[in-house]
Write a protein that holds these residues in place. Structure first.
Motif, mmCIF file in Angstrom:
data_model
loop_
_atom_site.group_PDB
_atom_site.id
_atom_site.type_symbol
_atom_site.label_atom_id
_atom_site.label_comp_id
_atom_site.label_asym_id
_atom_site.label_seq_id
_atom_site.Cartn_x
_atom_site.Cartn_y
_atom_site.Cartn_z
ATOM 1 N N GLU A 1 0.984 -1.184 0.053
ATOM 2 C CA GLU A 1 -0.111 -0.038 0.003
ATOM 3 C C GLU A 1 0.908 1.233 -0.072
ATOM 4 O O GLU A 1 0.981 2.032 1.173
ATOM 5 N N ARG A 2 1.536 1.670 -1.123
ATOM 6 C CA ARG A 2 2.675 2.314 -1.277
ATOM 7 C C ARG A 2 2.275 3.879 -1.229
ATOM 8 O O ARG A 2 2.663 4.684 -0.665
ATOM 9 N N GLU A 3 1.185 4.087 -1.865
ATOM 10 C CA GLU A 3 0.685 5.379 -1.976
ATOM 11 C C GLU A 3 0.140 5.879 -0.600
ATOM 12 O O GLU A 3 0.412 7.240 -0.393
ATOM 13 N N GLN A 4 -0.359 5.210 0.222
ATOM 14 C CA GLN A 4 -0.721 5.344 1.450
ATOM 15 C C GLN A 4 0.338 5.642 2.388
ATOM 16 O O GLN A 4 0.388 6.818 2.920
ATOM 17 N N MET A 5 1.247 5.227 2.296
ATOM 18 C CA MET A 5 2.605 5.408 3.150
ATOM 19 C C MET A 5 3.279 6.654 2.604
ATOM 20 O O MET A 5 3.668 7.580 3.254
ATOM 21 N N ARG A 6 3.087 6.959 1.297
ATOM 22 C CA ARG A 6 3.896 8.243 0.795
ATOM 23 C C ARG A 6 3.068 9.417 1.294
ATOM 24 O O ARG A 6 3.543 10.391 1.731
#
Length: 329
Positions: free
Chosen positions: A306-311
Motif C-alpha cells: 500500500e505504497r501510496e498511502q505510506m507516501r
C-alpha cells in the motif's frame, strides 16, 4: 518492481483452525493493512468466523528490526507481547477480541500464531466516516476506556510485558527516550529529503529546547501506543474493542493523546482530557510527526504493497513538522 509475497492459503491455515475451532475453514481472506503480522479471516461452513494472527518474517514488511524489549519503541510484534497485553487488558476489563487459541510452540504453522474472536461490527474509523451519529456511543465508551488505562499506573515505564515482569527499560525517562528517537529520526529523514536537510540543525535545536522544558514525572500510565480509529473495532453492543495491542506500554498519557488528536481529528473532542502537561505535549507532538515521516519512508524501502498511502502519511507529517518549526521561530 517488487514481487508480491506469497501469503497463507486455506490449506496452510487448516491445521491451526482445526485446533482452535474444531474444523477447517471453508474460506480464508487476508485482511488489508497489517504490516507487522498477517491477519486472516477464517470463515467456517456453519456461518461462524474467527481471526488468525500470524507472526512470521514473511508477514512482516518492516524486515529485521530491533526487538529488544527494553526499548519502549522497539519493534512491537510477536505472540509474547500480544499475550501479555491481552492478559493485562482483560484483567482491567478493557475489551479486545477474545483469545480462542494461542500456538505458543508453532506446532500448526511454521510461525507463532493466535486465533481470536471475529468482531464483525467494523472499525470505528469506518463508522466515523459512514455514520457519525452511530459512532457517538462507541466513541464515548472509548473515552471511558482511555480513563481506565490512564488510571493504571507504574513507577516504571516501557513495554507492558517488561514492566509487569519488573524489568528495567533503556533510557532514564519517557521524555528522554522520545527526544533521543526524534534526533535519530531527524538524521534519517535528512538523508532522504532536502527540505529536512536544510533545517536539520534548527529541528535538532527545537527538540533540545522542548526536552529541556519538561519537568520530571514519577509515574507512567498504560497506553495503547498507536490508538487510531482503525485500531478500534465496534462490537454488536456498541463497545470499542482494541486491536493491534502488541505495543501496549507504560508511558506518558500525553504520547497517547498526541496520536489520538492526530488520528481522530474533530472526533478527538470526545476523547480530550484537560490535565495533560503542555510541555510534554509539545515535545511529543513534534517527535510524533517526525517519526511518522521516518517510519513510512523506511517501510517504502521494502515491498509494502500500500505504497501510496505510506507516501501520503510521510508527506503530510513532513509538512506538519516544517509548520511546527516555523511556528516556533
Amino acid at each position: 518492481m517488487t514481487t508480491a509475497r506469497a501469503h497463507l492459503t486455506r490449506d496452510d491455515l487448516a491445521p491451526l483452525a482445526r485446533e482452535a475451532l474444531g474444523r477447517a475453514p471453508a474460506a480464508v481472506t487476508r485482511l488489508r493493512g497489517g504490516s507487522k503480522k498477517g491477519v486472516y479471516r477464517l470463515a467456517l461452513d456453519n456461518g461462524r468466523s474467527a481471526i488468525a494472527y500470524v507472526w512470521s518474517p514473511e508477514e512482516d514488511y518492516w524486515g529485521p528490526a530491533d526487538a529488544d524489549i527494553r526499548d519502549p519503541f522497539a519493534h512491537a510484534s510477536g505472540l509474547g507481547l500480544f499475550l501479555s497485553a491481552h492478559d493485562l487488558l482483560t484483567e482491567l476489563g478493557v475489551r479486545t477480541p477474545r483469545l480462542l487459541f494461542a500456538d505458543e510452540d508453532a506446532e500448526h504453522l511454521p510461525a507463532y500464531a493466535a486465533v481470536v474472536e471475529d468482531v464483525r461490527g467494523g472499525s470505528l474509523e469506518v463508522l466515523l466516516r459512514s455514520d457519525p451519529g452511530a459512532a457517538r456511543v462507541p466513541l464515548a465508551r472509548l473515552a471511558g476506556t482511555l480513563g481506565v488505562l490512564r488510571e493504571c499506573v507504574s513507577t516504571g515505564y516501557g513495554k507492558a510485558a517488561l514492566v509487569e515482569e519488573g524489568g528495567k527499560p533503556r533510557g532514564s525517562s519517557c521524555e528522554q527516550v522520545v527526544a533521543d528517537r526524534a534526533m535519530r529520526d531527524i538524521a534519517e529523514v535528512a538523508e532522504r529529503d532536502p527540505r529536512v536537510r536544510a533545517v536539520r540543525r534548527a529541528l535538532a535545536e527545537r527538540v533540545h529546547e522542548l526536552y529541556d522544558a519538561v519537568e520530571p514525572r514519577d509515574h507512567a500510565s498504560l497506553v495503547h501506543g498507536e490508538l487510531g480509529p482503525d485500531h478500534v473495532l465496534v462490537t454488536e453492543e456498541g463497545d470499542p474493542a482494541l486491536i493491534d495491542i502488541e505495543g501496549l506500554m507504560y508511558f506518558d498519557a500525553e504520547w497517547e493523546h498526541v496520536f489520538l488528536q492526530l488520528r481522530f481529528g474533530p472526533a478527538y473532542d470526545v476523547l480530550r482530557t484537560a490535565d495533560l502537561d503542555e510541555d510534554r505535549t509539545a515535545l511529543y507532538r513534534l517527535a510524533m510527526h517526525l517519526n511518522l515521516v521516518a517510519g513510512p519512508l523506511r517501510l517504502l524501502d521494502g515491498d509494502f504493497p500500500e505504497r501510496e498511502q505510506m507516501r501520503d502519511i510521510a508527506e503530510s507529517n513532513l509538512r506538519r513538522v516544517l509548520s511546527l518549526l516555523r511556528g516556533a521561530s
